[in-house]
Design an enzyme around this catalytic site. Structure first.
Site, PDB file in Angstrom:
ATOM      1  N   ASN A 101      17.362   7.158 -14.678  1.00  0.00           N
ATOM      2  CA  ASN A 101      18.413   7.167 -15.412  1.00  0.00           C
ATOM      3  C   ASN A 101      19.434   6.900 -15.968  1.00  0.00           C
ATOM      4  O   ASN A 101      19.430   5.259 -15.943  1.00  0.00           O
ATOM      5  CB  ASN A 101      18.525   8.485 -14.232  1.00  0.00           C
TER       6      ASN A 101
ATOM      7  N   ASN B 248      25.095  15.460 -11.609  1.00  0.00           N
ATOM      8  CA  ASN B 248      25.437  15.065 -10.771  1.00  0.00           C
ATOM      9  C   ASN B 248      26.633  15.281  -9.786  1.00  0.00           C
ATOM     10  O   ASN B 248      26.665  14.985  -8.421  1.00  0.00           O
ATOM     11  CB  ASN B 248      24.070  13.712 -11.210  1.00  0.00           C
TER      12      ASN B 248
ATOM     13  N   LYS C 118      19.133  14.446 -21.287  1.00  0.00           N
ATOM     14  CA  LYS C 118      19.109  14.133 -20.332  1.00  0.00           C
ATOM     15  C   LYS C 118      20.618  13.965 -19.654  1.00  0.00           C
ATOM     16  O   LYS C 118      20.805  13.793 -18.341  1.00  0.00           O
ATOM     17  CB  LYS C 118      18.245  13.118 -20.052  1.00  0.00           C
TER      18      LYS C 118
ATOM     19  N   ARG D 269       0.886  -1.708  -0.015  1.00  0.00           N
ATOM     20  CA  ARG D 269       0.241  -0.209   0.037  1.00  0.00           C
ATOM     21  C   ARG D 269       1.128   1.657   0.002  1.00  0.00           C
ATOM     22  O   ARG D 269       1.667   1.255   0.492  1.00  0.00           O
ATOM     23  CB  ARG D 269      -0.660  -0.065   1.064  1.00  0.00           C
TER      24      ARG D 269
ATOM     25  N   GLU E 293      23.809   5.901  -9.670  1.00  0.00           N
ATOM     26  CA  GLU E 293      23.756   5.818 -11.152  1.00  0.00           C
ATOM     27  C   GLU E 293      25.271   6.491 -11.633  1.00  0.00           C
ATOM     28  O   GLU E 293      25.233   6.147 -12.696  1.00  0.00           O
ATOM     29  CB  GLU E 293      22.867   6.402 -11.405  1.00  0.00           C
TER      30      GLU E 293
HETATM   31  N1  NAP Z   1      12.663  10.200  -8.340  1.00  0.00           N
HETATM   32  C1  NAP Z   1      12.416  10.932  -9.248  1.00  0.00           C
HETATM   33  O1  NAP Z   1      11.924  12.303  -9.379  1.00  0.00           O
HETATM   34  C2  NAP Z   1      13.637  10.599 -10.615  1.00  0.00           C
HETATM   35  C3  NAP Z   1      13.376  11.404 -11.407  1.00  0.00           C
HETATM   36  C4  NAP Z   1      14.114  11.227 -13.416  1.00  0.00           C
HETATM   37  C5  NAP Z   1      14.678   9.811 -13.109  1.00  0.00           C
HETATM   38  N2  NAP Z   1      14.170   9.294 -11.742  1.00  0.00           N
HETATM   39  C6  NAP Z   1      15.006   7.675 -11.927  1.00  0.00           C
HETATM   40  O2  NAP Z   1      13.774   7.007 -11.504  1.00  0.00           O
HETATM   41  C7  NAP Z   1      14.646   5.281 -11.154  1.00  0.00           C
HETATM   42  C8  NAP Z   1      14.523   5.260  -9.844  1.00  0.00           C
HETATM   43  O3  NAP Z   1      14.443   6.599  -9.142  1.00  0.00           O
HETATM   44  P1  NAP Z   1      13.389   6.464  -7.694  1.00  0.00           P
HETATM   45  O4  NAP Z   1      13.916   8.079  -6.825  1.00  0.00           O
HETATM   46  O5  NAP Z   1      12.219   6.226  -8.069  1.00  0.00           O
HETATM   47  O6  NAP Z   1      14.261   5.595  -6.466  1.00  0.00           O
HETATM   48  P2  NAP Z   1      13.935   4.774  -5.290  1.00  0.00           P
HETATM   49  O7  NAP Z   1      12.505   5.565  -4.646  1.00  0.00           O
HETATM   50  O8  NAP Z   1      15.322   4.720  -4.483  1.00  0.00           O
HETATM   51  O9  NAP Z   1      13.157   3.578  -5.739  1.00  0.00           O
HETATM   52  C9  NAP Z   1      14.337   2.701  -6.417  1.00  0.00           C
HETATM   53  C10 NAP Z   1      13.479   1.081  -5.912  1.00  0.00           C
HETATM   54  O10 NAP Z   1      14.586   0.043  -6.541  1.00  0.00           O
HETATM   55  C11 NAP Z   1      14.238  -0.944  -6.139  1.00  0.00           C
HETATM   56  N3  NAP Z   1      15.724  -1.657  -5.046  1.00  0.00           N
HETATM   57  C12 NAP Z   1      16.228  -0.404  -4.267  1.00  0.00           C
HETATM   58  N4  NAP Z   1      17.385  -1.250  -3.965  1.00  0.00           N
HETATM   59  C13 NAP Z   1      17.888  -2.078  -4.314  1.00  0.00           C
HETATM   60  C14 NAP Z   1      18.507  -3.600  -4.348  1.00  0.00           C
HETATM   61  N5  NAP Z   1      19.274  -3.805  -3.444  1.00  0.00           N
HETATM   62  N6  NAP Z   1      17.662  -4.580  -4.781  1.00  0.00           N
HETATM   63  C15 NAP Z   1      17.051  -4.129  -6.019  1.00  0.00           C
HETATM   64  N7  NAP Z   1      15.499  -4.085  -6.058  1.00  0.00           N
HETATM   65  C16 NAP Z   1      16.261  -2.544  -5.413  1.00  0.00           C
HETATM   66  C17 NAP Z   1      13.523  -1.053  -4.216  1.00  0.00           C
HETATM   67  O11 NAP Z   1      12.214  -1.720  -5.378  1.00  0.00           O
HETATM   68  P3  NAP Z   1      11.875  -2.323  -3.911  1.00  0.00           P
HETATM   69  O12 NAP Z   1      10.688  -1.668  -3.650  1.00  0.00           O
HETATM   70  O13 NAP Z   1      10.086  -2.638  -5.550  1.00  0.00           O
HETATM   71  O14 NAP Z   1      12.196  -3.425  -3.725  1.00  0.00           O
HETATM   72  C18 NAP Z   1      13.141   0.837  -4.949  1.00  0.00           C
HETATM   73  O15 NAP Z   1      11.928   1.455  -4.241  1.00  0.00           O
HETATM   74  C19 NAP Z   1      16.475   6.163 -11.220  1.00  0.00           C
HETATM   75  O16 NAP Z   1      16.502   5.418 -12.663  1.00  0.00           O
HETATM   76  C20 NAP Z   1      16.526   7.177 -11.220  1.00  0.00           C
HETATM   77  O17 NAP Z   1      17.354   7.955 -11.914  1.00  0.00           O
HETATM   78  C21 NAP Z   1      14.160   9.251 -10.620  1.00  0.00           C
END
Ligand code: NAP
Length: 290
Positions: A98, A182, A174, A42, A256
């Site tokens: 990213n 970064n 990007k 949830r 990353e």
């Molecule tokens: N957040 C933004 O504003 C934003 C903007 C542009 C691009 N992005 C890109 O989107 C992507 C995700 O970013 P995010 O901000 O959403 O990150 P996030 O909130 O940290 O979420 C990433 C997810 O990855 C999984 N994860 C983490 N550690 C792991 C591990 N050791 N093994 C396997 N899975 C793992 C987890 O999913 P589960 O909980 O399902 O395991 C975690 O919730 C990145 O490439 C980021 O650069 C993000």
């Protein structure tokens, strides 16, 4: 009657900030969304613009081969996230990450890879995710061609979503912004705008932008090569923001960098080009990671 092509059932791997936002819009478009593995979760999604917070239940996956997959984990976890998943040979994958190349070698040969480039921003930590900016989002394949049949329904539910194929120009823009902003903001623990105000950091940013242009022009002579100005515009627009790499480094998390500057270095290697500023900054970030 709608066929499964019109209402794809999506599986999600990486139910973090971006994955939860994608799940919210896929659901709003009328598509089922389930977690690719693990128990249901949830989520609470809040918005900065005064919209009421939403609760989102993402159930566990039904045990069927995955035909539509959203990959929204951080790039370094891609292999672990996909390992053991039962992917259909023609699986459609939305890569919401990213950097570039993080799914290379991990998908079936017949996969339909759709890359997502977004300037939206979501913060927080499971189970609470906060949408701090809803800007533009582009989806597209490497090659030109029309959007899938399900795309118009998704675009109607996802503000600022457009089809852009080939996606490469958007991705490269990007990527360069990420490759300059970064690692510098991460290593120096500063907000993005500091790269405009601090002369030393500004000079280092300019070198990184120029080297990226050299490489991208070698890959595609039509590349405009105006990265200094483009990246400066991003720094201005996000001056108060903390980049994702700075946030990762503050938490002591793996960054990353390999999918961002590392991708540039791998391309440069293949062409026999040296990118000394990128080489040095990748080494500096690696040295600081767990
Ligand atoms: N957040 C933004 O504003 C934003 C903007 C542009 C691009 N992005 C890109 O989107 C992507 C995700 O970013 P995010 O901000 O959403 O990150 P996030 O909130 O940290 O979420 C990433 C997810 O990855 C999984 N994860 C983490 N550690 C792991 C591990 N050791 N093994 C396997 N899975 C793992 C987890 O999913 P589960 O909980 O399902 O395991 C975690 O919730 C990145 O490439 C980021 O650069 C993000």
């Amino acid at each position: 009657m709608t066929s499964h092509h019109d209402t794809p059932a999506w599986h999600l791997t990486g139910a973090g900030n971006m994955g939860t936002l994608a799940a919210f819009y896929l659901r709003a478009a009328g598509f089922p969304v389930a977690l690719a593995r693990g128990d249901g979760r949830r989520k609470t999604l809040t918005f900065e613009d005064g919209r009421a917070p939403r609760t989102l239940d993402i159930p566990a996956a039904p045990a069927t081969p995955i035909r539509h997959l959203v990959v929204a984990c951080k790039a370094p976890w891609s292999a672990a996230a996909l390992e053991g998943l039962s992917l259909a040979p023609d699986v459609t994958v939305l890569r919401l990450q990213n950097g570039l190349g993080s799914l290379d070698g991990l998908l079936p040969a017949g996969a339909d890879l759709i890359e997502v480039v977004t300037t939206s921003a979501v913060k927080g930590r499971h189970p609470e995710h906060r949408v701090v900016a809803e800007n533009d989002t582009w989806m597209g394949r490497a090659t030109a061609g029309p959007a899938p049949a399900w795309f118009p329904a998704l675009a109607a539910a996802w503000p600022g979503l457009e089809w852009a194929a080939p996606i490469r120009p958007r991705q490269w823009r990007k990527l360069v912004a990420n490759a300059v902003i970064n690692p510098l903001t991460g290593l120096h623990d500063v907000p993005n705008g500091r790269l405009l105000d601090d002369p030393d950091l500004a000079a280092r940013a300019a070198r990184l932008a120029d080297e990226a242009d050299t490489l991208l022009r070698a890959l595609d002579p039509a590349w405009p090569g105006d990265s200094r100005a483009q990246v400066a515009a991003v720094m201005r627009a996000t001056a108060g923001n903390t980049s994702s790499m700075r946030a990762d480094m503050q938490r002591g998390a793996v960054t990353e960098i390999e999918a961002i500057n590392g991708w540039l270095l791998r391309q440069a290697d293949a062409l026999g080009l040296d990118l000394p500023a990128h080489r040095a900054i990748v080494a500096a970030v690696r040295a600081r990671q767990p």
